[in-house]
Design an enzyme around this catalytic site. Sequence first.
Site, PDB file in Angstrom:
ATOM      1  N   HIS A  27       0.849  -1.193   0.000  1.00 12.79           N
ATOM      2  CA  HIS A  27       0.000   0.000   0.000  1.00 12.79           C
ATOM      3  C   HIS A  27       0.885   1.243   0.000  1.00 12.79           C
ATOM      4  CE1 HIS A  27      -3.045   2.733   2.228  1.00 12.79           C
ATOM      5  NE2 HIS A  27      -3.265   2.778   0.928  1.00 12.79           N
ATOM      6  N   CYS A  47      -0.414   0.383   9.610  1.00 10.92           N
ATOM      7  CA  CYS A  47      -0.642   1.740   9.112  1.00 10.92           C
ATOM      8  C   CYS A  47      -2.077   1.932   8.619  1.00 10.92           C
ATOM      9  CB  CYS A  47       0.341   2.071   7.990  1.00 10.92           C
ATOM     10  SG  CYS A  47       2.019   2.302   8.601  1.00 10.92           S
ATOM     11  N   HIS A  48      -2.515   1.066   7.680  1.00 12.52           N
ATOM     12  CA  HIS A  48      -3.858   1.264   7.127  1.00 12.52           C
ATOM     13  C   HIS A  48      -4.678  -0.016   7.096  1.00 12.52           C
ATOM     14  CE1 HIS A  48      -1.227   4.440   5.520  1.00 12.52           C
ATOM     15  NE2 HIS A  48      -2.247   5.209   5.865  1.00 12.52           N
ATOM     16  N   GLY A  49      -4.238  -1.040   7.883  1.00 11.51           N
ATOM     17  CA  GLY A  49      -5.047  -2.229   8.078  1.00 11.51           C
ATOM     18  C   GLY A  49      -5.126  -3.188   6.897  1.00 11.51           C
ATOM     19  N   PRO A 103      -6.504  -2.025   2.045  1.00  8.07           N
ATOM     20  CA  PRO A 103      -6.272  -1.162   0.880  1.00  8.07           C
ATOM     21  C   PRO A 103      -5.093  -1.562  -0.017  1.00  8.07           C
ATOM     22  CG  PRO A 103      -5.426  -0.117   2.865  1.00  8.07           C
ATOM     23  CD  PRO A 103      -6.082  -1.397   3.312  1.00  8.07           C
TER      24      PRO A 103
END
Lengths: 415, 177
Positions: free
Chosen positions: B122, B141-143, B156
């Site tokens: 990502h 950080c963003h799963g 993501p």
Amino acid sequence: MSDDYEPQSTVAKWIDKRLPIITLFSGHLMQFPTPKNLNYWWTFGGILTFCLITQIITGLVLAMHYIADANLAFASVEHIMRDVNYGWLLRYIHANGASMFFIAVYLHMARSLFYGSYKEPRELIWIIGVFIFLLMIATAFMGYVLPWGQMSFWGATVITNLFSAIPFFGEAITNWLWGDYSVSGALLTRFFTLHYLMPFLIFGLVILHIWALHVPGNNNPEGIDVVKGQDTVPFHPHYVVKDVLALVVFMIVFAGFVFFSPNILGHSDNYIQANPLQTPEHIVPEWYFLPFYAILRAIPDKLGGVIAMVSAIAILAFIPWLDSSKVRSCKYRPLYRQFYWLLIADFILLGYLGSQSATGIYLILGRLATLYYFLHFILVMPLIGFIEKPKPLPKSISEPVLSKEEQLAKSGQTA
Amino acid sequence: MDTKKDIDTAETKVTRRDFLYLTTGSFTVVGAGALVWPFIAQMNPDASVKALASTEVDLSPIMPGQSITILWRGKPVFVRRRTEEEIAEAQAVEQTDLPDPETDETRVQKPEWLVMVGVCTHLGCIPLGNKGEYNGWFCPCHGSHYDTSGRIRKGPAPKNLEIPSYVFLDDNTIKIG
């Protein structure tokens, strides 16, 4: 060609109405009325601008790889030379670029001196130029310190110790400069900062230099005032092409140094890492400082030597008032012209003497040459204006060319 | 009609001046390009960086279920000795369930050893091991969730964790890069 340039396209009109930058550049770089008789000695202004930009761009790029730390600086320069892509080329351009810069600036100054370009109404152009020269000296010296080789280190030691000649405060001032009790990493980081800053100051002064030049316009080889329109041509394309041709020749010489003998102007001792415990056998500054170095050594007194060296540069700023002659160009000054060439020879001799050890005949010659250097400015320049009977000045800058043609035509008829 | 005369009319005639313009222009462009090139190239990874572009790893101390992280080109590389269950789990996944379909076999040279660049596809964070809904890696950080083969399953990130080029020098040593 009119001075009132009107932008043609809609976008250009839109911008120029709000910020007349197009008019500014077109007025000063395209249509600027330039005397039609300028010779190749007038191309060094453009060449110097090229040198400054070259030094700034290569310098920025080198700063991306250089490390200003007493323990790492030398290794980082070797890293640039060996590892960085084209690092060798960029560093050689930068190092030789400094020399080329000084070659050009000395020729530029010699041109001004010969043709009287420092005289009324161009005094301030000359004085700004002297300040640019001074900043160039400081910048070049600090740049030479950055590789932290033996010459860097001991050059920095000798030059910063000049300040110790100042009475009473000498030691305090040198310690303040060093940020230490000797030349060390503290000096290296501040020199790097200043070396980075100064080219931009020079750039600012160059803009003032050109601004001041564009008020009265260029001097010319005849040294007489020109009639705008009759005696002038637009800067572009006439002098753009002439400048570019000269620049190409200059770049060939530049490239010759960079590609075929990149270290000839440097000193091999600077490829030895700085050693605070051992001074190299011969301490010699870069070639472009040699005349001033010879003046420093000519005076058998510490403070006196420093004063003489600083004065040798400072006196240049007073030339517009030291020269008493009303005639600008040496073409029409038969007596002063001889002393002009004597000064040039004297300066070259000083440069040679600066590269030799200051003993015996070299020291005696050094003192004589130093004496003449100062006498030229404080005695010869003011006096000759009164003694000399200048040759009659031409009525216009076209006259010498036309009369030459007439003579040619005549000799053609008789032949 | 005289064709030679046609060519010689003012508009179509190729003059010496045209030739000079063209050659001058071409030389200027080539010269400028040659001059600009070193200033661009100097920003590329230099020789000292390239010299460090491969790394050898000794696998012998790693027990099944353990993994180590080593530094290669300034990036973390995960070397995991997978258990039988993890391998089975990774091989059993249906390709249709994967956002970036890849079989486990194409991602390993020996099923026991999973070697991959530990950089989330990502935005470059380092995923945490033994975490996430698929028993693999999870990027804080963003799963993004990765499975036991390092394939993206949820979140993501667009791609599976990258497999570096590596070779087995012998049973217990690999050379990455």
